[in-house]
Write an enzyme that holds these catalytic residues in place. Structure first.
Site, PDB file in Angstrom:
ATOM      1  N   GLY A   1       0.810  -1.216   0.000  1.00  0.00           N
ATOM      2  CA  GLY A   1       0.000   0.000   0.000  1.00  0.00           C
ATOM      3  C   GLY A   1       0.845   1.268   0.000  1.00  0.00           C
ATOM      4  O   GLY A   1       2.017   1.232  -0.351  1.00  0.00           O
TER       5      GLY A   1
ATOM      6  N   GLU B   1       3.541   6.051  -8.084  1.00  0.00           N
ATOM      7  CA  GLU B   1       3.662   5.755  -9.518  1.00  0.00           C
ATOM      8  C   GLU B   1       4.424   4.448  -9.798  1.00  0.00           C
ATOM      9  O   GLU B   1       4.201   3.810 -10.822  1.00  0.00           O
ATOM     10  CB  GLU B   1       4.356   6.913 -10.243  1.00  0.00           C
ATOM     11  CG  GLU B   1       3.410   8.008 -10.691  1.00  0.00           C
ATOM     12  CD  GLU B   1       2.334   7.537 -11.680  1.00  0.00           C
ATOM     13  OE1 GLU B   1       2.646   6.785 -12.604  1.00  0.00           O
ATOM     14  OE2 GLU B   1       1.168   7.944 -11.499  1.00  0.00           O
TER      15      GLU B   1
ATOM     16  N   HIS C   1       4.215   1.629  -8.022  1.00  0.00           N
ATOM     17  CA  HIS C   1       3.203   0.563  -7.937  1.00  0.00           C
ATOM     18  C   HIS C   1       2.266   0.613  -9.156  1.00  0.00           C
ATOM     19  O   HIS C   1       1.924  -0.423  -9.727  1.00  0.00           O
ATOM     20  CB  HIS C   1       2.345   0.750  -6.687  1.00  0.00           C
ATOM     21  CG  HIS C   1       3.087   0.658  -5.388  1.00  0.00           C
ATOM     22  ND1 HIS C   1       3.245   1.740  -4.555  1.00  0.00           N
ATOM     23  CD2 HIS C   1       3.706  -0.379  -4.773  1.00  0.00           C
ATOM     24  CE1 HIS C   1       3.914   1.370  -3.477  1.00  0.00           C
ATOM     25  NE2 HIS C   1       4.225   0.086  -3.581  1.00  0.00           N
TER      26      HIS C   1
ATOM     27  N   GLN D   1       7.884  -9.503   7.767  1.00  0.00           N
ATOM     28  CA  GLN D   1       9.099  -9.106   7.039  1.00  0.00           C
ATOM     29  C   GLN D   1       9.790  -7.902   7.681  1.00  0.00           C
ATOM     30  O   GLN D   1      10.785  -7.406   7.165  1.00  0.00           O
ATOM     31  CB  GLN D   1       8.801  -8.855   5.563  1.00  0.00           C
ATOM     32  CG  GLN D   1       7.958  -7.644   5.260  1.00  0.00           C
ATOM     33  CD  GLN D   1       7.536  -7.612   3.795  1.00  0.00           C
ATOM     34  OE1 GLN D   1       6.733  -8.439   3.341  1.00  0.00           O
ATOM     35  NE2 GLN D   1       8.069  -6.696   3.027  1.00  0.00           N
TER      36      GLN D   1
ATOM     37  N   GLU E   1      11.754  -4.091 -10.122  1.00  0.00           N
ATOM     38  CA  GLU E   1      13.224  -4.224 -10.033  1.00  0.00           C
ATOM     39  C   GLU E   1      13.808  -3.308  -8.964  1.00  0.00           C
ATOM     40  O   GLU E   1      14.970  -3.430  -8.612  1.00  0.00           O
ATOM     41  CB  GLU E   1      13.854  -3.920 -11.402  1.00  0.00           C
ATOM     42  CG  GLU E   1      13.592  -5.016 -12.405  1.00  0.00           C
ATOM     43  CD  GLU E   1      14.213  -4.749 -13.762  1.00  0.00           C
ATOM     44  OE1 GLU E   1      14.580  -3.588 -14.045  1.00  0.00           O
ATOM     45  OE2 GLU E   1      14.311  -5.711 -14.553  1.00  0.00           O
ATOM     46  N   LYS E   2      12.984  -2.395  -8.446  1.00  0.00           N
ATOM     47  CA  LYS E   2      13.421  -1.560  -7.310  1.00  0.00           C
ATOM     48  C   LYS E   2      13.930  -2.465  -6.181  1.00  0.00           C
ATOM     49  O   LYS E   2      14.929  -2.181  -5.552  1.00  0.00           O
ATOM     50  CB  LYS E   2      12.231  -0.706  -6.859  1.00  0.00           C
ATOM     51  CG  LYS E   2      12.282  -0.176  -5.455  1.00  0.00           C
ATOM     52  CD  LYS E   2      13.157   1.039  -5.368  1.00  0.00           C
ATOM     53  CE  LYS E   2      13.142   1.762  -4.052  1.00  0.00           C
ATOM     54  NZ  LYS E   2      12.856   1.023  -2.871  1.00  0.00           N
TER      55      LYS E   2
ATOM     56  N   ARG F   1       8.551   4.794   1.521  1.00  0.00           N
ATOM     57  CA  ARG F   1       9.359   5.300   2.636  1.00  0.00           C
ATOM     58  C   ARG F   1       9.915   6.705   2.376  1.00  0.00           C
ATOM     59  O   ARG F   1      10.412   7.327   3.311  1.00  0.00           O
ATOM     60  CB  ARG F   1      10.506   4.333   2.959  1.00  0.00           C
ATOM     61  CG  ARG F   1      10.027   3.050   3.610  1.00  0.00           C
ATOM     62  CD  ARG F   1      11.170   2.216   4.162  1.00  0.00           C
ATOM     63  NE  ARG F   1      10.702   1.130   4.999  1.00  0.00           N
ATOM     64  CZ  ARG F   1      10.529  -0.141   4.598  1.00  0.00           C
ATOM     65  NH1 ARG F   1      10.789  -0.474   3.344  1.00  0.00           N
ATOM     66  NH2 ARG F   1      10.100  -1.054   5.441  1.00  0.00           N
TER      67      ARG F   1
HETATM   68  P1  AMP Z   1       6.046  -2.394  -1.647  1.00  0.00           P
HETATM   69  O1  AMP Z   1       4.669  -1.826  -1.517  1.00  0.00           O
HETATM   70  O2  AMP Z   1       7.124  -1.421  -1.305  1.00  0.00           O
HETATM   71  O3  AMP Z   1       6.186  -3.735  -0.968  1.00  0.00           O
HETATM   72  O4  AMP Z   1       6.249  -2.683  -3.187  1.00  0.00           O
HETATM   73  C1  AMP Z   1       5.342  -3.455  -3.927  1.00  0.00           C
HETATM   74  C2  AMP Z   1       5.907  -3.705  -5.292  1.00  0.00           C
HETATM   75  O5  AMP Z   1       6.161  -2.460  -5.941  1.00  0.00           O
HETATM   76  C3  AMP Z   1       7.265  -4.443  -5.249  1.00  0.00           C
HETATM   77  O6  AMP Z   1       7.292  -5.394  -6.300  1.00  0.00           O
HETATM   78  C4  AMP Z   1       8.255  -3.334  -5.466  1.00  0.00           C
HETATM   79  O7  AMP Z   1       9.461  -3.766  -6.054  1.00  0.00           O
HETATM   80  C5  AMP Z   1       7.483  -2.429  -6.408  1.00  0.00           C
HETATM   81  N1  AMP Z   1       8.007  -1.068  -6.380  1.00  0.00           N
HETATM   82  C6  AMP Z   1       8.204  -0.275  -5.299  1.00  0.00           C
HETATM   83  N2  AMP Z   1       8.755   0.895  -5.660  1.00  0.00           N
HETATM   84  C7  AMP Z   1       8.924   0.840  -7.004  1.00  0.00           C
HETATM   85  C8  AMP Z   1       9.452   1.738  -7.979  1.00  0.00           C
HETATM   86  N3  AMP Z   1       9.937   2.917  -7.639  1.00  0.00           N
HETATM   87  N4  AMP Z   1       9.472   1.348  -9.264  1.00  0.00           N
HETATM   88  C9  AMP Z   1       8.994   0.122  -9.634  1.00  0.00           C
HETATM   89  N5  AMP Z   1       8.477  -0.772  -8.769  1.00  0.00           N
HETATM   90  C10 AMP Z   1       8.443  -0.415  -7.471  1.00  0.00           C
END
Ligand code: AMP
Length: 276
Positions: A29, A33, A35, A59, A145-146, A184
């Protein structure tokens, strides 16, 4: 757009409306952009996109930001509705982990890079992703890929545990300053955000150095530490040059990437870039 929090509820819904060819986008959540780019990638393979929103407690290590992690469910649902998402799964920790005693681990890749300072992190990630795969039973799942190490560890789990799911990687989406978008980033002050853009600027300098012919892994890692000194609020946690399977190399070759974790105050930021 249907929103479900219960496991039986979402399974029954998928069955009732005969939702097939599902593509899953797991998230925690506080959507941005980055996501949404994954949601658009998901839509390009199937119109049946399911997004999960779950701040996964297993995690986060002790003293990490589980409690402080931004939670913006109403806004997230509005954004997903606009993207034409079919289904959103919003479970609670109680729903996901009632009496849970099982943990999935990668014995190799979980202990390098982010695994050094976050020893329980990837076990939590793999366990929740495996549960999401079993609950939703998607044909595809999209990961950014982040979080490159996470992407590789999930690809390996899918292979090792024979999940019939194709993993689709999405490229890193950045602010105009170059800072990789992250939920974050909301922890950062303007000054910290400004300096944090130095991470990507420095990664680009490394890529230029490689293009000039410096293919020495150690020299490139040292250059990052050296050049980042220009930004006094940034503290390097790690910098590592590895091949795209996260294996050690000594000479930079096609597909080599640089991986970094940097602390800005109490916030930890990660980034990576293909060098060649
Ligand atoms: P998170 O909500 O941070 O657990 O991220 C969910 C998904 O979004 C994961 O697959 C992340 O790698 C991806 N994600 C987070 N930030 C980015 C970003 N800046 N660019 C591309 N994908 C992202």
């Amino acid at each position: 757009m249907k929103v479900c929090s219960g496991i039986d509820e979402i399974r029954n819904y998928i069955k009732e409306v005969n939702l097939t060819d599902i593509v899953l986008v797991p998230t925690m959540g506080a959507l941005h952009e980055g996501h949404l780019s994954l949601v658009r990638l998901a839509r390009s393979v199937s119109s049946n996109v399911c997004v999960s929103i779950f701040v996964n407690p297993t995690q986060f290590g002790p003293g990490e930001d589980f409690g402080a992690y931004p939670r913006t469910l109403k806004k997230d649902l509005d954004l997903l509705e606009q993207e034409g998402v079919a289904l959103v799964f919003t479970p609670t920790p109680d729903i996901m982990y009632k009496n849970n005693q099982t943990l999935i681990q990668n014995q190799t890749l979980s202990s390098i890079l982010c695994g050094v300072s976050r020893p329980i992190h990837f076990g939590g990630v793999l366990t929740v992703v495996a549960k999401l795969f079993n609950i939703i039973q998607p044909c595809w799942a999209v990961f950014g890929e982040k979080d490159y190490q996470q992407l590789k560890i999930i690809e390996k789990m899918v292979l090792d545990l024979n999940f019939p799911i194709k993993i689709l990687p999405g490229p890193i989406i950045r602010e105009t300053s170059g800072l990789a978008k992250s939920s974050r980033n909301s922890y950062l002050t303007d000054q910290q955000k400004d300096q944090a853009s130095g991470i990507y600027k420095t990664l680009l300098l490394l890529k230029e150095e490689v293009a000039k012919g410096n293919l020495d892994q150690k020299a490139i890692e040292s250059l990052f530490v050296d050049k980042l000194k220009k930004y006094p609020l940034l503290e390097v946690e790690y910098v590592k040059v590895l091949n795209n399977n996260l294996e050690e190399i000594s000479t930079i070759e096609k597909g080599t990437r640089v991986f970094v974790a940097v602390r800005v105050g109490s916030t930890r930021l990660i980034d990576n870039l293909e060098l060649l």
